[in-house]
Design a protein around this motif. Structure first.
Motif, PDB file in Angstrom:
ATOM      1  N   SER A 203     -31.943  32.890 -35.385  1.00  0.00           N
ATOM      2  CA  SER A 203     -30.612  33.387 -35.791  1.00  0.00           C
ATOM      3  C   SER A 203     -30.017  32.523 -36.876  1.00  0.00           C
ATOM      4  CB  SER A 203     -29.787  33.020 -34.503  1.00  0.00           C
ATOM      5  OG  SER A 203     -30.188  33.920 -33.652  1.00  0.00           O
ATOM      6  N   SER A 204     -28.829  32.586 -37.420  1.00  0.00           N
ATOM      7  CA  SER A 204     -28.272  31.977 -38.253  1.00  0.00           C
ATOM      8  C   SER A 204     -27.724  30.559 -37.629  1.00  0.00           C
ATOM      9  CB  SER A 204     -26.853  32.462 -38.792  1.00  0.00           C
ATOM     10  OG  SER A 204     -26.034  31.671 -39.491  1.00  0.00           O
TER      11      SER A 204
ATOM     12  N   VAL B  46     -22.183  35.710 -28.599  1.00  0.00           N
ATOM     13  CA  VAL B  46     -23.238  36.350 -29.348  1.00  0.00           C
ATOM     14  C   VAL B  46     -24.451  36.452 -28.665  1.00  0.00           C
ATOM     15  CG1 VAL B  46     -24.509  36.308 -31.384  1.00  0.00           C
ATOM     16  CG2 VAL B  46     -22.041  35.429 -31.496  1.00  0.00           C
TER      17      VAL B  46
ATOM     18  N   ASP C 160     -31.257  28.994 -40.776  1.00  0.00           N
ATOM     19  CA  ASP C 160     -31.437  29.269 -39.264  1.00  0.00           C
ATOM     20  C   ASP C 160     -31.592  28.236 -38.534  1.00  0.00           C
ATOM     21  OD1 ASP C 160     -34.115  28.700 -39.797  1.00  0.00           O
ATOM     22  OD2 ASP C 160     -34.770  30.797 -39.823  1.00  0.00           O
TER      23      ASP C 160
ATOM     24  N   THR D  95     -24.289  29.922 -35.973  1.00  0.00           N
ATOM     25  CA  THR D  95     -23.937  30.329 -34.603  1.00  0.00           C
ATOM     26  C   THR D  95     -24.085  29.061 -33.492  1.00  0.00           C
ATOM     27  OG1 THR D  95     -26.485  30.594 -33.961  1.00  0.00           O
ATOM     28  CG2 THR D  95     -25.063  32.714 -34.472  1.00  0.00           C
TER      29      THR D  95
ATOM     30  N   ILE E  12     -29.195  35.249 -29.254  1.00  0.00           N
ATOM     31  CA  ILE E  12     -29.458  34.166 -30.164  1.00  0.00           C
ATOM     32  C   ILE E  12     -30.890  33.503 -29.811  1.00  0.00           C
ATOM     33  CG2 ILE E  12     -28.810  31.683 -30.604  1.00  0.00           C
ATOM     34  CD1 ILE E  12     -25.931  32.551 -30.299  1.00  0.00           C
TER      35      ILE E  12
ATOM     36  N   GLN F 234     -26.997  27.697 -26.412  1.00  0.00           N
ATOM     37  CA  GLN F 234     -26.967  28.911 -26.847  1.00  0.00           C
ATOM     38  C   GLN F 234     -28.416  29.595 -26.507  1.00  0.00           C
ATOM     39  OE1 GLN F 234     -24.835  30.798 -28.145  1.00  0.00           O
ATOM     40  NE2 GLN F 234     -23.344  29.626 -28.864  1.00  0.00           N
TER      41      GLN F 234
END
Length: 197
Positions: A28-29, A21, A126, A32, A24, A164
């Protein structure tokens, strides 16, 4: 017996890679950065495993935490490399244990002492909210409970968040608290500096 089909690799040039993804950020959610045990099975260890054997195993597997289960695969706690540190072992030896006889059960954090995050709340959150809620957490891992099935659904690792978000944090020593400082406080400091320029 079922018949298997074999295919030549001569014309194959590509590999299948996990979906990455892109883009990020802290908005972001939170999903993730969530390791879902429905897709990536939990890393478990039994209570009767010797501590010195587990240290070697965890280093070999490049993991920093395992979920502890009993002989019936029931969740009983967690154990991390911090729980297996030299200081922790010395403390137990001072209490009368023989180092070679220390077991996971002697060093683990039992489930009665743990707090986990609700999967339902995680789904609607998030990364920023997750880090804000964990800003004082000195640990690297947070369990997530699926309240609908009353199971440990997965976990969140501060290291996964660091990776991430591509933060400048040493993953060997990361925690939710240090990740919060880097991701949230570091971002606020940078935005203030930009305004002043």
């Amino acid at each position: 017996m079922k018949k298997l089909t074999y295919v030549s690799t001569k014309s194959v040039n590509e590999l299948t890679w996990p979906t990455v993804v892109e883009g990020i950020n802290i908005y972001s959610s939170a999903l993730t950065v969530f390791t879902d045990f429905k897709t990536a099975g939990p890393r478990v260890i039994e209570t009767n495993t010797r501590a010195d054997v587990l240290v070697k195993l965890m280093k070999k597997e490049h993991v920093r935490m395992k979920i502890v289960v009993d002989e019936y695969n029931h969740f009983v706690g967690i154990i991390s490399l911090e729980d297996l540190s030299e200081d922790a072992l010395i403390k137990r030896v001072a209490e009368g244990y023989k180092r070679s006889e220390l077991m996971v059960a002697d060093l683990m954090r039992p489930k009665e002492e743990l707090i986990a995050l609700s999967y339902n709340s995680l789904k609607n959150s998030d990364i920023e909210s997750l880090l804000l809620s964990q800003r004082e957490n000195p640990l690297q891992h947070l369990l997530v409970i699926d309240e609908d099935s009353n199971t440990i659904r997965g976990l969140i690792s501060s290291n996964d968040i660091v990776r991430q978000l591509r933060l400048d944090v040493d993953v060997a020593f990361s925690s939710f608290a240090s990740t919060y400082r880097s991701a949230i406080l570091g971002q606020k400091f940078q935005s203030k500096r930009l305004k002043a320029a």
